[in-house]
Design an enzyme around this catalytic site. Structure first.
Site, PDB file in Angstrom:
ATOM      1  CG  ASP A 155       0.853   3.210  -6.415  1.00 40.69           C
ATOM      2  OD1 ASP A 155       1.183   3.797  -5.356  1.00 40.69           O
ATOM      3  OD2 ASP A 155      -0.183   3.490  -7.045  1.00 40.69           O
ATOM      4  CE1 TYR A 178      -1.548   8.424  -3.962  1.00 40.24           C
ATOM      5  CE2 TYR A 178      -1.241  10.468  -5.188  1.00 40.24           C
ATOM      6  CZ  TYR A 178      -1.138   9.094  -5.107  1.00 40.24           C
ATOM      7  OH  TYR A 178      -0.620   8.401  -6.162  1.00 40.24           O
ATOM      8  CD  GLU A 238      -3.039  -0.062  -0.085  1.00 42.74           C
ATOM      9  OE1 GLU A 238      -3.099   0.486  -1.208  1.00 42.74           O
ATOM     10  OE2 GLU A 238      -3.616  -1.131   0.170  1.00 42.74           O
ATOM     11  CG  HIS A 239       0.001   5.147   0.557  1.00 40.64           C
ATOM     12  ND1 HIS A 239      -0.109   6.325  -0.129  1.00 40.64           N
ATOM     13  CD2 HIS A 239      -1.119   5.045   1.310  1.00 40.64           C
ATOM     14  CE1 HIS A 239      -1.246   6.928   0.210  1.00 40.64           C
ATOM     15  NE2 HIS A 239      -1.884   6.163   1.071  1.00 40.64           N
ATOM     16  N   GLY A 260     -13.983   1.172  -2.653  1.00 38.39           N
ATOM     17  CA  GLY A 260     -12.566   0.809  -2.676  1.00 38.39           C
ATOM     18  C   GLY A 260     -12.315  -0.521  -3.374  1.00 38.39           C
ATOM     19  CG  LEU A 261     -14.535  -3.587  -3.069  1.00 40.00           C
ATOM     20  CD1 LEU A 261     -15.793  -4.422  -2.869  1.00 40.00           C
ATOM     21  CD2 LEU A 261     -13.320  -4.367  -2.573  1.00 40.00           C
ATOM     22  CB  SER A 289     -25.136   2.482 -16.160  1.00 42.78           C
ATOM     23  OG  SER A 289     -24.921   1.821 -14.921  1.00 42.78           O
ATOM     24  CB  SER A 320     -17.128   0.157  -9.195  1.00 38.77           C
ATOM     25  OG  SER A 320     -17.055   1.552  -8.990  1.00 38.77           O
ATOM     26  CG  ASP A 374      -7.361   0.030  -9.177  1.00 41.30           C
ATOM     27  OD1 ASP A 374      -6.547  -0.518  -8.402  1.00 41.30           O
ATOM     28  OD2 ASP A 374      -7.999   1.065  -8.892  1.00 41.30           O
TER      29      ASP A 374
HETATM   30  P1  ADP Z   1     -14.172   2.748  -7.006  1.00 42.85           P
HETATM   31  O1  ADP Z   1     -13.435   2.525  -8.281  1.00 42.85           O
HETATM   32  O2  ADP Z   1     -13.323   2.521  -5.809  1.00 42.85           O
HETATM   33  O3  ADP Z   1     -15.465   1.994  -6.922  1.00 42.85           O
HETATM   34  P2  ADP Z   1     -14.277   5.400  -8.073  1.00 42.85           P
HETATM   35  O4  ADP Z   1     -14.706   6.702  -7.526  1.00 42.85           O
HETATM   36  O5  ADP Z   1     -12.928   5.271  -8.654  1.00 42.85           O
HETATM   37  O6  ADP Z   1     -14.544   4.306  -6.953  1.00 42.85           O
HETATM   38  O7  ADP Z   1     -15.278   4.977  -9.244  1.00 42.85           O
HETATM   39  C1  ADP Z   1     -16.665   4.988  -9.031  1.00 42.85           C
HETATM   40  C2  ADP Z   1     -17.338   5.703 -10.193  1.00 42.85           C
HETATM   41  O8  ADP Z   1     -17.276   4.870 -11.372  1.00 42.85           O
HETATM   42  C3  ADP Z   1     -18.824   5.896  -9.960  1.00 42.85           C
HETATM   43  O9  ADP Z   1     -19.066   7.084  -9.236  1.00 42.85           O
HETATM   44  C4  ADP Z   1     -19.341   5.982 -11.391  1.00 42.85           C
HETATM   45  O10 ADP Z   1     -19.089   7.257 -11.935  1.00 42.85           O
HETATM   46  C5  ADP Z   1     -18.458   4.984 -12.123  1.00 42.85           C
HETATM   47  N1  ADP Z   1     -19.074   3.640 -12.187  1.00 42.85           N
HETATM   48  C6  ADP Z   1     -18.591   2.508 -11.655  1.00 42.85           C
HETATM   49  N2  ADP Z   1     -19.412   1.446 -11.912  1.00 42.85           N
HETATM   50  C7  ADP Z   1     -20.428   1.930 -12.655  1.00 42.85           C
HETATM   51  C8  ADP Z   1     -21.607   1.350 -13.226  1.00 42.85           C
HETATM   52  N3  ADP Z   1     -21.890   0.055 -13.089  1.00 42.85           N
HETATM   53  N4  ADP Z   1     -22.422   2.176 -13.929  1.00 42.85           N
HETATM   54  C9  ADP Z   1     -22.138   3.493 -14.066  1.00 42.85           C
HETATM   55  N5  ADP Z   1     -21.068   4.086 -13.534  1.00 42.85           N
HETATM   56  C10 ADP Z   1     -20.224   3.340 -12.828  1.00 42.85           C
HETATM   57 MG    MG Z   2     -11.666   3.655  -8.888  1.00 43.32          MG
END
Ligand code: ADP
Ligand code: MG
Length: 375
Positions: free
Chosen positions: A33, A217, A30-31, A117-118, A64, A120, A165
């Protein structure tokens, strides 16, 4: 409704391709990279799916299920100018980075929780990239797709993320974590057989977000760069603990502690690889604890919610636990025995309620497969 049906309900036609990509969790590293260190994430079993069909014009329509099925309209011209307001930038950024020159209809449906934090965001980018790579027969490798999706997030969305990621979302493999060398971006799959030992990784989303995230950060990064300059090395990767200690008087106390985290954490990742490969999970758990102490005391990026999640997990039988991600909130992980899962999450929930914190969310996962085309 599955994603093919949802696509059809939205666009009144069938999708030409459907792909999926997972979120991720970082076991250790962690921290570091930005200090040319190593990270050891694995792909989780929650995925984001993406269905796409080409269009004859230059329109791009995106919807979405996680954004109320609202239909967003854009165009290739807008993409060339990096236009976009909201979440659709993650999708448009990938179209931009892959230099797609055809109109598209795109439907997204994901189970990776947003902002926990996973990652998405990487799951979304990598599902779109994998689908486009297949649809347009671009024949890009996962390494190339990782760089391009990172470019999309850096330059189109405007988030200065590293490449971890996207790499693990694209290259993850069931039963393995991905050792990523942040200096040369080489990767290696490391066996992680938690299930065979009746263990699992509990992910605790504290739902805390403290204001320090951005400035904190930048300050940590600047400290590491300053130490590297003063001690005449390229990055913390090139510093041994002995050399650091011998040169302590050249550094401020804060710089010394920041560097001590970076140097010790880089070493911990390599030890973790050995412990995981030999299935020494108790020893691996101890490395998680050491990582947390170092992030809390030397790097000072933890917070009361993260410390409480870690301490409660350990007090209730976890083999090891630590905060993950940038810090000042977000998630923690705990390596736990399968049979303790209910008890440990209840204990954490109770401790959070007693402290007056927001109720945490729990996830768990074993190392899973990376992105793939599913039809
Ligand atoms: P993390 O990657 O940790 O989940 P982030 O802030 O980096 O958090 O990314 C989250 C953002 O990605 C959401 O606010 C949205 O804008 C976008 N996002 C992620 N998954 C989806 C989805 N299934 N549909 C639409 N937007 C999404
Ligand atoms: Mg992200």
């Amino acid at each position: 409704m599955d994603i093919a049906q949802a696509f059809e309900a939205c666009f009144a036609r069938k999708p030409e391709v459907i792909a999926q990509a997972p979120g991720r969790v970082n076991l250790i590293g962690e921290h570091i990279d930005y200090s040319d260190g190593y990270v050891l994430p694995f792909a989780i079993d929650s995925v984001t799916k993406c269905a796409i069909s080409r269009r004859d014009d230059d329109l791009i329509r995106i919807s979405s299920a996680q954004q109320s099925n609202q239909l967003i309209e854009s165009s290739l011209t807008q993409v060339a100018n990096k236009v976009g307001n909201d979440w659709e930038r993650y999708v448009l950024g990938v179209i931009w980075a892959l230099e797609i020159k055809s109109g598209l209809d795109i439907f997204i449906d994901g189970q990776v929780p947003l902002g926990a934090g996973l990652s998405s965001s990487a799951a979304l980018e990598c599902s779109v990239a994998t689908a486009l790579n297949h649809l347009f027969v671009l024949e890009k490798t996962t390494t190339e797709l990782a760089r391009l999706t990172q470019l999309a997030e850096n330059q189109y969305v405007g988030v200065p993320c590293g490449i971890m990621d996207q790499s693990v979302s694209l290259m993850g493999k069931a039963g393995y974590a991905l050792l990523l060398d942040c200096r040369d971006l080489s990767t290696k799959h490391i066996p992680v057989d938690f299930a065979g030992a009746d263990l699992r990784l509990l992910i605790i989303d504290t739902r805390a977000h403290h204001a320090l995230v951005d400035g904190g950060y930048a300050e940590r990064r600047a400290s590491c760069e300053s130490v590297a300059k003063k001690l005449n090395v390229v990055a913390m990767r090139d510093l041994s603990m002995q050399h650091l200690i011998e040169n302590k008087d050249k550094l401020s106390e804060v710089e010394f502690k920041r560097a001590r985290h970076a140097v010790s954490e880089i070493a911990r990742v390599l030890t973790a690889v050995e412990e995981l490969s030999s299935k020494s999970f108790a020893a691996f758990g101890k490395l998680l604890n050491d990582s947390h102490s170092s992030l809390r005391d030397d790097y000072t990026v933890s917070c009361p919610e993260l410390d409480l999640a870690v301490d409660s997990a350990l007090a209730n039988g976890a083999l090891g636990a630590r905060m993950v991600g940038g810090g000042f909130g977000g998630s923690a992980i705990a390596l736990i025995k399968e049979q303790d899962a209910g008890r440990i999450s209840l204990a954490i929930e109770k401790a959070f309620a007693e402290a007056g914190f927001k109720a945490p969310r729990f996830f768990d996962s074993l190392p899973s497969d990376g992105a793939k085309v599913i039809s």
